[in-house]
Design a protein around this motif. Structure first.
Motif, PDB file in Angstrom:
ATOM      1  N   ARG A  69     -13.083 -13.630  -7.538  1.00 56.68           N
ATOM      2  CA  ARG A  69     -14.289 -13.865  -8.324  1.00 56.68           C
ATOM      3  C   ARG A  69     -14.201 -13.163  -9.682  1.00 56.68           C
ATOM      4  O   ARG A  69     -13.609 -12.083  -9.813  1.00 56.68           O
ATOM      5  CB  ARG A  69     -15.528 -13.398  -7.556  1.00 56.68           C
ATOM      6  N   GLN A  70     -14.806 -13.838 -10.655  1.00 53.49           N
ATOM      7  CA  GLN A  70     -14.828 -13.293 -12.012  1.00 53.49           C
ATOM      8  C   GLN A  70     -16.215 -13.492 -12.613  1.00 53.49           C
ATOM      9  O   GLN A  70     -16.947 -14.402 -12.244  1.00 53.49           O
ATOM     10  CB  GLN A  70     -13.791 -13.982 -12.902  1.00 53.49           C
ATOM     11  N   ARG A  71     -16.539 -12.606 -13.558  1.00 54.47           N
ATOM     12  CA  ARG A  71     -17.767 -12.750 -14.325  1.00 54.47           C
ATOM     13  C   ARG A  71     -17.539 -12.186 -15.714  1.00 54.47           C
ATOM     14  O   ARG A  71     -17.117 -11.026 -15.860  1.00 54.47           O
ATOM     15  CB  ARG A  71     -18.938 -12.017 -13.639  1.00 54.47           C
ATOM     16  N   ASP A  72     -17.774 -12.993 -16.709  1.00 50.07           N
ATOM     17  CA  ASP A  72     -17.601 -12.568 -18.109  1.00 50.07           C
ATOM     18  C   ASP A  72     -16.219 -11.969 -18.342  1.00 50.07           C
ATOM     19  O   ASP A  72     -16.062 -10.952 -19.038  1.00 50.07           O
ATOM     20  CB  ASP A  72     -18.681 -11.551 -18.496  1.00 50.07           C
ATOM     21  N   GLY A  73     -15.219 -12.595 -17.741  1.00 48.38           N
ATOM     22  CA  GLY A  73     -13.839 -12.149 -17.942  1.00 48.38           C
ATOM     23  C   GLY A  73     -13.418 -10.953 -17.111  1.00 48.38           C
ATOM     24  O   GLY A  73     -12.278 -10.485 -17.215  1.00 48.38           O
ATOM     25  N   VAL A  74     -14.322 -10.439 -16.285  1.00 45.51           N
ATOM     26  CA  VAL A  74     -14.016  -9.287 -15.430  1.00 45.51           C
ATOM     27  C   VAL A  74     -13.692  -9.778 -14.019  1.00 45.51           C
ATOM     28  O   VAL A  74     -14.501 -10.478 -13.401  1.00 45.51           O
ATOM     29  CB  VAL A  74     -15.190  -8.296 -15.371  1.00 45.51           C
ATOM     30  N   LYS A  75     -12.510  -9.438 -13.511  1.00 45.55           N
ATOM     31  CA  LYS A  75     -12.135  -9.816 -12.160  1.00 45.55           C
ATOM     32  C   LYS A  75     -12.722  -8.842 -11.137  1.00 45.55           C
ATOM     33  O   LYS A  75     -12.762  -7.630 -11.383  1.00 45.55           O
ATOM     34  CB  LYS A  75     -10.606  -9.830 -12.013  1.00 45.55           C
ATOM     35  N   ALA A  76     -13.151  -9.373 -10.012  1.00 42.67           N
ATOM     36  CA  ALA A  76     -13.691  -8.531  -8.931  1.00 42.67           C
ATOM     37  C   ALA A  76     -12.536  -7.905  -8.168  1.00 42.67           C
ATOM     38  O   ALA A  76     -12.246  -8.227  -7.017  1.00 42.67           O
ATOM     39  CB  ALA A  76     -14.567  -9.358  -8.011  1.00 42.67           C
ATOM     40  N   SER A  77     -11.862  -6.990  -8.842  1.00 45.61           N
ATOM     41  CA  SER A  77     -10.661  -6.351  -8.288  1.00 45.61           C
ATOM     42  C   SER A  77     -10.753  -4.849  -8.500  1.00 45.61           C
ATOM     43  O   SER A  77     -11.056  -4.384  -9.611  1.00 45.61           O
ATOM     44  CB  SER A  77      -9.409  -6.907  -8.973  1.00 45.61           C
ATOM     45  N   MET A  78     -10.517  -4.083  -7.435  1.00 40.31           N
ATOM     46  CA  MET A  78     -10.603  -2.621  -7.504  1.00 40.31           C
ATOM     47  C   MET A  78      -9.501  -1.990  -6.670  1.00 40.31           C
ATOM     48  O   MET A  78      -8.977  -2.601  -5.732  1.00 40.31           O
ATOM     49  CB  MET A  78     -11.969  -2.136  -6.990  1.00 40.31           C
ATOM     50  N   THR A  79      -9.167  -0.751  -6.994  1.00 41.70           N
ATOM     51  CA  THR A  79      -8.255   0.060  -6.189  1.00 41.70           C
ATOM     52  C   THR A  79      -9.094   1.017  -5.339  1.00 41.70           C
ATOM     53  O   THR A  79      -9.984   1.694  -5.871  1.00 41.70           O
ATOM     54  CB  THR A  79      -7.305   0.884  -7.072  1.00 41.70           C
ATOM     55  N   LEU A  80      -8.836   1.045  -4.049  1.00 43.97           N
ATOM     56  CA  LEU A  80      -9.548   1.956  -3.141  1.00 43.97           C
ATOM     57  C   LEU A  80      -8.614   3.094  -2.763  1.00 43.97           C
ATOM     58  O   LEU A  80      -7.618   2.888  -2.061  1.00 43.97           O
ATOM     59  CB  LEU A  80     -10.013   1.213  -1.887  1.00 43.97           C
ATOM     60  N   TYR A  81      -8.926   4.288  -3.233  1.00 46.59           N
ATOM     61  CA  TYR A  81      -8.078   5.444  -2.963  1.00 46.59           C
ATOM     62  C   TYR A  81      -8.483   6.120  -1.661  1.00 46.59           C
ATOM     63  O   TYR A  81      -9.667   6.194  -1.310  1.00 46.59           O
ATOM     64  CB  TYR A  81      -8.160   6.440  -4.125  1.00 46.59           C
ATOM     65  N   TYR A  82      -7.483   6.629  -0.951  1.00 48.26           N
ATOM     66  CA  TYR A  82      -7.720   7.410   0.262  1.00 48.26           C
ATOM     67  C   TYR A  82      -6.663   8.506   0.329  1.00 48.26           C
ATOM     68  O   TYR A  82      -5.627   8.434  -0.357  1.00 48.26           O
ATOM     69  CB  TYR A  82      -7.669   6.521   1.522  1.00 48.26           C
ATOM     70  N   LEU A  83      -6.894   9.509   1.147  1.00 47.71           N
ATOM     71  CA  LEU A  83      -5.959  10.629   1.261  1.00 47.71           C
ATOM     72  C   LEU A  83      -4.694  10.192   1.980  1.00 47.71           C
ATOM     73  O   LEU A  83      -4.744   9.771   3.144  1.00 47.71           O
ATOM     74  CB  LEU A  83      -6.615  11.785   2.010  1.00 47.71           C
ATOM     75  N   ALA A  84      -3.574  10.290   1.320  1.00 46.78           N
ATOM     76  CA  ALA A  84      -2.296   9.907   1.915  1.00 46.78           C
ATOM     77  C   ALA A  84      -1.991  10.776   3.128  1.00 46.78           C
ATOM     78  O   ALA A  84      -2.246  11.977   3.131  1.00 46.78           O
ATOM     79  CB  ALA A  84      -1.177  10.043   0.885  1.00 46.78           C
ATOM     80  N   GLY A  85      -1.455  10.166   4.173  1.00 50.73           N
ATOM     81  CA  GLY A  85      -1.106  10.892   5.390  1.00 50.73           C
ATOM     82  C   GLY A  85      -2.211  10.940   6.419  1.00 50.73           C
ATOM     83  O   GLY A  85      -1.975  11.346   7.560  1.00 50.73           O
ATOM     84  N   ASP A  86      -3.420  10.511   6.060  1.00 51.25           N
ATOM     85  CA  ASP A  86      -4.545  10.453   6.992  1.00 51.25           C
ATOM     86  C   ASP A  86      -4.622   9.024   7.523  1.00 51.25           C
ATOM     87  O   ASP A  86      -5.100   8.114   6.836  1.00 51.25           O
ATOM     88  CB  ASP A  86      -5.838  10.839   6.273  1.00 51.25           C
ATOM     89  N   THR A  87      -4.156   8.803   8.744  1.00 46.16           N
ATOM     90  CA  THR A  87      -4.040   7.437   9.252  1.00 46.16           C
ATOM     91  C   THR A  87      -5.401   6.784   9.481  1.00 46.16           C
ATOM     92  O   THR A  87      -5.536   5.565   9.334  1.00 46.16           O
ATOM     93  CB  THR A  87      -3.227   7.397  10.563  1.00 46.16           C
ATOM     94  N   VAL A  88      -6.416   7.576   9.848  1.00 51.85           N
ATOM     95  CA  VAL A  88      -7.748   6.999  10.038  1.00 51.85           C
ATOM     96  C   VAL A  88      -8.273   6.442   8.724  1.00 51.85           C
ATOM     97  O   VAL A  88      -8.763   5.313   8.647  1.00 51.85           O
ATOM     98  CB  VAL A  88      -8.723   8.033  10.630  1.00 51.85           C
ATOM     99  N   ARG A  89      -8.149   7.213   7.650  1.00 49.52           N
ATOM    100  CA  ARG A  89      -8.609   6.731   6.347  1.00 49.52           C
ATOM    101  C   ARG A  89      -7.783   5.535   5.890  1.00 49.52           C
ATOM    102  O   ARG A  89      -8.321   4.579   5.313  1.00 49.52           O
ATOM    103  CB  ARG A  89      -8.545   7.856   5.310  1.00 49.52           C
ATOM    104  N   GLN A  90      -6.499   5.586   6.143  1.00 49.89           N
ATOM    105  CA  GLN A  90      -5.645   4.461   5.769  1.00 49.89           C
ATOM    106  C   GLN A  90      -6.059   3.182   6.507  1.00 49.89           C
ATOM    107  O   GLN A  90      -6.215   2.121   5.899  1.00 49.89           O
ATOM    108  CB  GLN A  90      -4.184   4.781   6.084  1.00 49.89           C
ATOM    109  N   GLN A  91      -6.270   3.293   7.808  1.00 50.99           N
ATOM    110  CA  GLN A  91      -6.651   2.121   8.596  1.00 50.99           C
ATOM    111  C   GLN A  91      -8.009   1.582   8.168  1.00 50.99           C
ATOM    112  O   GLN A  91      -8.208   0.361   8.084  1.00 50.99           O
ATOM    113  CB  GLN A  91      -6.675   2.493  10.088  1.00 50.99           C
ATOM    114  N   LEU A  92      -8.944   2.474   7.881  1.00 48.52           N
ATOM    115  CA  LEU A  92     -10.255   2.034   7.416  1.00 48.52           C
ATOM    116  C   LEU A  92     -10.150   1.317   6.072  1.00 48.52           C
ATOM    117  O   LEU A  92     -10.785   0.271   5.858  1.00 48.52           O
ATOM    118  CB  LEU A  92     -11.213   3.218   7.311  1.00 48.52           C
ATOM    119  N   ALA A  93      -9.369   1.865   5.165  1.00 47.43           N
ATOM    120  CA  ALA A  93      -9.213   1.248   3.843  1.00 47.43           C
ATOM    121  C   ALA A  93      -8.583  -0.140   3.957  1.00 47.43           C
ATOM    122  O   ALA A  93      -9.033  -1.095   3.299  1.00 47.43           O
ATOM    123  CB  ALA A  93      -8.360   2.149   2.949  1.00 47.43           C
TER     124      ALA A  93
END
Length: 511
Positions: free
Chosen positions: A340-364
């Protein structure tokens, strides 16, 4: 409610034999992350859980009620501006020196002076009335200030310095021996401790990642270890599983401002329609049952089930992709090439999580898959906290919170804390929320403050600065001979919450 699973059939021995076996045993643990800044309570060690090396003025018992630790009594003046605190007599630090009222004043003064993780901005001054009596004078009434008596542990004025956290001296149940960074921490019972003595001659804490901890369990190198959900059904027969209820939650903090020129803001997440649509497709029950194998509960706020949490979960969103898509299209987010886009902006984001934490990784990863059919692109990336800190004002982050104190609600949502540390990283601001949180803080009593906390969270639920995902069950594998007594509900995993009652642990088998 505390849930215990596994085999409880341990060998029964006479009380005297148990005592001899216990006092001669070395206890080897792997309870969680190594504190980056060491064991300095002024810098945050022990804020969420018991500091072990040090003591606090007050503690919370298993029912989360306030009880004395160094303090024997604490009273608030009629104008709610002065706390009078009486101290336990005859307390020594682990080096044998006397703990006095001056040490307590020094601790609070330093914590306020360096603008530490402890919010002491409302503290006007600490007055030493006598060696056993202090007064804490506040600038304005604040019913939550007492939480500092629980979270800030006391350090010795005579020996405190920049390297204190590397070899701490305190008045808690354990005495520091040695810290081999990235490897282990060695402690022994503090001979000067005024409370119940530990039943082990030495405690060794091993620092390792989730996989290494499990490998050590399999060969019997650990008496007790925190474990990831994926290992809960794979324990060796000499261990049993302890499932401990917690207020430890996981959720996504969204940047709430449009993109700015100074690495602040995000043109996608700043739109309420985007945040609402994401909330409408996150199936928390799937996260709990399939991803975490039932070792969690769905989360809808930062304080589910706590007295200062939402009155009811009436705001819980139902999973409804059709409504989510209609909302996005109504607000101008059109599908183009799968995104999806609006006014040239794509609905795209980076979701950061703590590396090495498998629960956070799986949730992300799961969140990214759940929002993909909406035409919203989320790319999970694992990084260190240092790297995440540089990105968290302009990209979403999968954080963990959860405290025994209502002050966390304020820290995470009040505009006063925008961009300060990891709390209000998204720069969330709502005057109605601020006003309700301020009214809660200035209430005549704790009971009178509760409606204001709850009112604040009604506004927060409408704004959706966070998408809350799950409240975790903390999982531990313990040798069948190790009895952990009855641990209380745990806060977020900073520090080692299971050790809050370590002096009540018992080894029930002969060596």
């Amino acid at each position: 409610m505390l849930l215990l699973c596994g085999c409880f059939a341990c060998l029964s021995v006479a009380a005297t034999d148990r005592e001899e076996a216990a006092t001669g045993r070395v206890l080897t643990l792997a309870l969680g992350a190594e504190p980056d800044a060491g064991f300095d309570p002024i810098l945050g060690w022990g804020k969420y859980n018991r500091p072990l090396f040090q003591s606090t003025l007050l503690r919370r018992n298993k029912q989360l009620e306030l009880v004395g630790d160094l303090a024997t009594s604490w009273t608030l003046s009629a104008d709610r501006l002065t706390w009078q605190v009486s101290l336990r007599k005859g307390v020594n630090f682990s080096d044998g020196t006397r703990l006095t009222a001056e040490d307590i004043k020094f601790t609070f003064d330093i914590a306020k002076q360096i603008a530490s993780i402890h919010d002491l901005t409302n503290l006007e001054k600490v007055e030493v009335v006598s060696d056993g009596e202090l007064r804490f004078h506040l600038q304005q009434a604040d019913i939550t200030f007492i939480d500092n008596f629980v979270s800030l542990a006391i350090v010795p004025k005579a020996s405190y310095g920049p390297r204190y956290g590397l070899a701490p001296v305190g008045s808690g149940p354990l005495k520091f021996v040695r810290w081999d960074r990235n490897q282990q921490l060695i402690m022994v019972p503090n001979p000067y401790y005024y409370g119940q003595k530990l039943q082990f001659k030495k405690v060794v804490v091993i620092f390792s990642d989730e996989d290494s901890r499990y490998s050590r369990l399999r060969v019997g190198q650990l008496d007790l270890s925190a474990i990831a959900p994926r290992y809960a059904q794979l324990l060796p027969p000499t261990y049993r599983l302890w499932r401990i209820d917690s207020v430890d939650n996981r959720g996504i903090a969204w940047p709430m401002l449009p993109k700015q020129g100074n690495n602040i803001g995000n043109d996608v997440s700043s739109d309420l329609a985007i945040r609402t649509a994401i909330d409408l497709v996150i199936d928390r029950q799937v996260l709990v049952e399939q991803l975490l194998e039932g070792h969690a509960t769905p989360a809808y706020s930062i304080a589910d089930g706590l007295p200062w949490g939402p009155v009811a979960q009436a705001h819980e969103p139902q999973v409804d992709p059709e409504v989510a898509i209609a909302l996005l299209e109504k607000n101008g987010w059109q599908l183009q090439g799968g995104i999806r886009q609006r006014d040239g902006v794509k609905a795209s984001m980076t979701l950061y999580y703590l590396a090495g934490d498998t629960v956070r990784q799986q949730l992300a990863l799961a969140v990214a898959q759940m929002v993909k059919p909406l035409g919203i692109q989320i790319t999970p990336v694992g990084k260190s906290w240092e790297a995440i800190y540089k990105q968290m004002h302009q990209q979403p982050v999968l954080f963990g919170f959860g405290s025994h104190s209502a002050t966390e609600v304020r820290g995470v949502h009040h505009s006063q804390y925008r961009g300060q540390g990891y709390f209000n990283s998204g720069y969330y601001s709502n005057p109605e929320v601020d006003n309700a949180l301020d009214e809660a803080q200035h209430a005549l009593s704790w009971q009178a403050s509760l409606p204001y906390w709850q009112s604040a969270q009604q506004f927060i639920a409408q704004d959706k600065p966070w998408t809350w995902l799950v409240n975790l069950k903390h999982l531990y594998a313990a040798n069948v001979c190790l009895d952990l007594d009855s641990p209380g509900i745990e806060a977020h995993g900073h520090g080692w919450p299971l050790a809050n009652n370590i002096e009540h642990w018992r080894w029930q088998c002969p060596n």
